[in-house]
Design a protein around this motif. Structure first.
Motif, short mmCIF file in Angstrom:
data_model
loop_
_atom_site.label_atom_id
_atom_site.label_comp_id
_atom_site.label_asym_id
_atom_site.label_seq_id
_atom_site.Cartn_x
_atom_site.Cartn_y
_atom_site.Cartn_z
N UNK A 126 10.69 9.23 -6.24
CA UNK A 126 9.56 8.45 -5.75
C UNK A 126 9.54 7.06 -6.38
N UNK A 127 9.94 6.98 -7.64
CA UNK A 127 10.00 5.67 -8.30
C UNK A 127 11.03 4.78 -7.61
N UNK A 128 12.17 5.37 -7.22
CA UNK A 128 13.20 4.60 -6.53
C UNK A 128 12.66 4.07 -5.20
N UNK A 129 11.93 4.93 -4.48
CA UNK A 129 11.35 4.53 -3.21
C UNK A 129 10.35 3.38 -3.42
N UNK A 130 9.54 3.51 -4.46
CA UNK A 130 8.57 2.47 -4.80
C UNK A 130 9.28 1.16 -5.13
N UNK A 131 10.37 1.28 -5.88
CA UNK A 131 11.17 0.12 -6.26
C UNK A 131 11.70 -0.60 -5.03
N UNK A 180 0.85 -1.20 0.00
CA UNK A 180 0.00 0.00 0.00
C UNK A 180 0.88 1.24 0.00
N UNK A 181 1.97 1.19 0.81
CA UNK A 181 2.92 2.30 0.84
C UNK A 181 3.55 2.54 -0.52
#
Lengths: 218, 96
Positions: A121-126, A97-98
Motif C-alpha cells: 500500500x505504501x508503494x501504491x501511495x508513493x 485523496x486516493x
C-alpha cells in the motif's frame, strides 16, 4: 565571577546527574509506569502532532493572507484564476485523496502486524504521490511557456508560493515513504513508523483540499 | 498487547470516507459552476472544504479516537489565522 561560574557548573553537573539517575530509574520501570504519555500519545507521536500544529499555522497563515488579498481584488483574482486548469487540479485532487486512502489502508495493515502488505500500500501511495508531482510539473511548465511566473501578479505570486510549498511537502513525504516501503519489504516496518508517516501524509492531503477550491475554482 | 497502539483492532471504514471525499470533490466543482454571488460561492466552497478536511482529520488521522485536548492544540493556530484575516478585513470592507 569565577566562583559564580564554578558554582553554575556544579549546579549543571548536579542537574545532569540527577536527570541521568532519573532516566536510569525510569528505564527499570515497566512500560505502564514510565513517563506519562502526553494526551495519551507516545512522546514521538505527540511531537509529530506539535509539528503538524506548526504546519497548520504555516498554511493557514498563507491561506489567510491569500483570502484577504483576494477579497481586496475579487475581479482581478477571479480572472487570473480562470487561466489555471481546474480539470488538471481536480484530477490531482482525486489522486491525492486516493493516496490518502491507500495510506490509511497501509497504516491499518501495519497496525495488524502485516508489514509486507502494508509496504504494498505504501508503494501504491508513493506512485500516486509521483503522479501528483508529475501533473503539477506539467502545469508549471505549461504556465512558464505561456509567460506566467511568480512575478506576473499578486495572484500568481500567491499561487506559486502556496502550490510550491505544498509540492515540497509532497516531496518531503515521499522520501520517508520510500524508506518505510523498503522496511516493510524486509518485515521491519513498525506500526508507529507507519502511523507517523500516515499522519503527515494525510495533513498534506488536507492542505490540498483547501488549496484546490481557493486557487482553481473560486 | 501491552502497547496502546496495538490496542484498537477495528479500523474505521476507510472506503466509506474515501467515497464521501470523492463525492464531495464533485460537489465542490459543481458549486463553482453555479453562480450564487461572490459570498455564496465562497461560503459554500469553504464550507465543503472544511467538511472534507474534518473527514480526513477525524477518520484518516484518527482524531475522533484521540483525546479531545489534542483537537484544541490543533485549533489554536486556526484561531490565530482567523485573527489575521478578521484583523485585516476592516480596511477592505469599510476602507475607500
Amino acid at each position: 565571577l569565577i566562583l559564580q561560574v564554578i558554582g553554575a557548573a556544579f549546579d549543571l553537573t548536579g542537574a545532569v546527574q540527577l536527570t541521568n539517575r532519573r532516566m536510569r530509574m525510569q528505564a527499570t520501570l515497566t512500560h505502564d509506569q514510565q513517563m506519562p504519555n502526553p494526551l495519551g500519545l507516545t512522546p514521538i507521536k505527540f511531537g509529530l502532532w506539535l509539528f503538524l500544529a506548526s504546519e497548520i499555522m504555516f498554511f493557514t497563515g498563507l491561506l489567510g493572507s491569500f483570502i484577504v488579498l483576494r477579497i481586496a481584488q475579487p475581479e482581478i483574482f477571479h480572472e487570473q484564476a480562470s487561466e489555471l486548469s481546474w480539470p488538471l487540479a481536480g484530477f490531482n485532487t482525486l489522486v491525492l485523496i486516493g493516496s490518502s486512502f491507500t495510506m490509511a489502508l497501509g497504516v491499518a495493515r501495519a497496525q495488524d502486524g502485516k508489514p509486507k502488505e502494508a509496504s504494498s500500500f505504501l508503494l501504491f501511495t508513493l506512485l500516486l504521490g509521483l503522479v501528483f508531482l508529475g501533473v503539477k510539473a506539467f502545469e508549471y511548465s505549461h504556465q512558464f511557456q505561456h509567460g506566467i511566473f511568480p512575478s506576473s501578479s499578486l495572484f500568481f505570486a500567491s499561487y506559486f508560493t502556496m502550490t510550491g510549498c505544498h509540492g515540497l511537502h509532497v516531496i518531503a513525504g515521499l522520501i520517508p515513504m520510500f524508506r518505510l516501503f523498503l522496511k516493510g519489504r524486509k518485515g521491519t516496518l513498525t506500526a508507529e513508523g507507519a502511523e507517523l508517516l500516515g499522519l503527515y501524509w494525510h495533513f498534506v492531503d488536507l492542505v490540498w483540499i483547501f488549496l484546490f477550491p481557493l486557487l482553481y475554482l473560486l | 498487547m501491552d502497547h496502546p497502539i496495538e490496542a484498537h483492532h477495528q479500523h474505521p471504514k476507510y472506503a466509506l470516507i474515501f467515497g464521501a471525499l470523492l463525492i464531495l470533490t464533485a460537489v465542490t466543482v459543481a458549486i463553482s459552476r453555479v453562480h450564487l454571488g461572490l459570498t455564496g460561492n465562497w461560503a459554500l466552497a469553504i464550507g465543503v472544504a472544511l467538511f472534507k478536511g474534518s473527514l480526513v482529520g477525524l477518520y484518516f488521522m484518527h482524531l475522533k479516537f484521540e483525546k479531545k485536548q489534542l483537537l484544541w492544540l490543533l485549533l489554536i493556530p486556526v484561531f490565530y489565522a482567523l485573527a489575521l484575516i478578521i484583523g485585516l478585513l476592516p480596511d477592505l470592507v469599510f476602507g475607500a
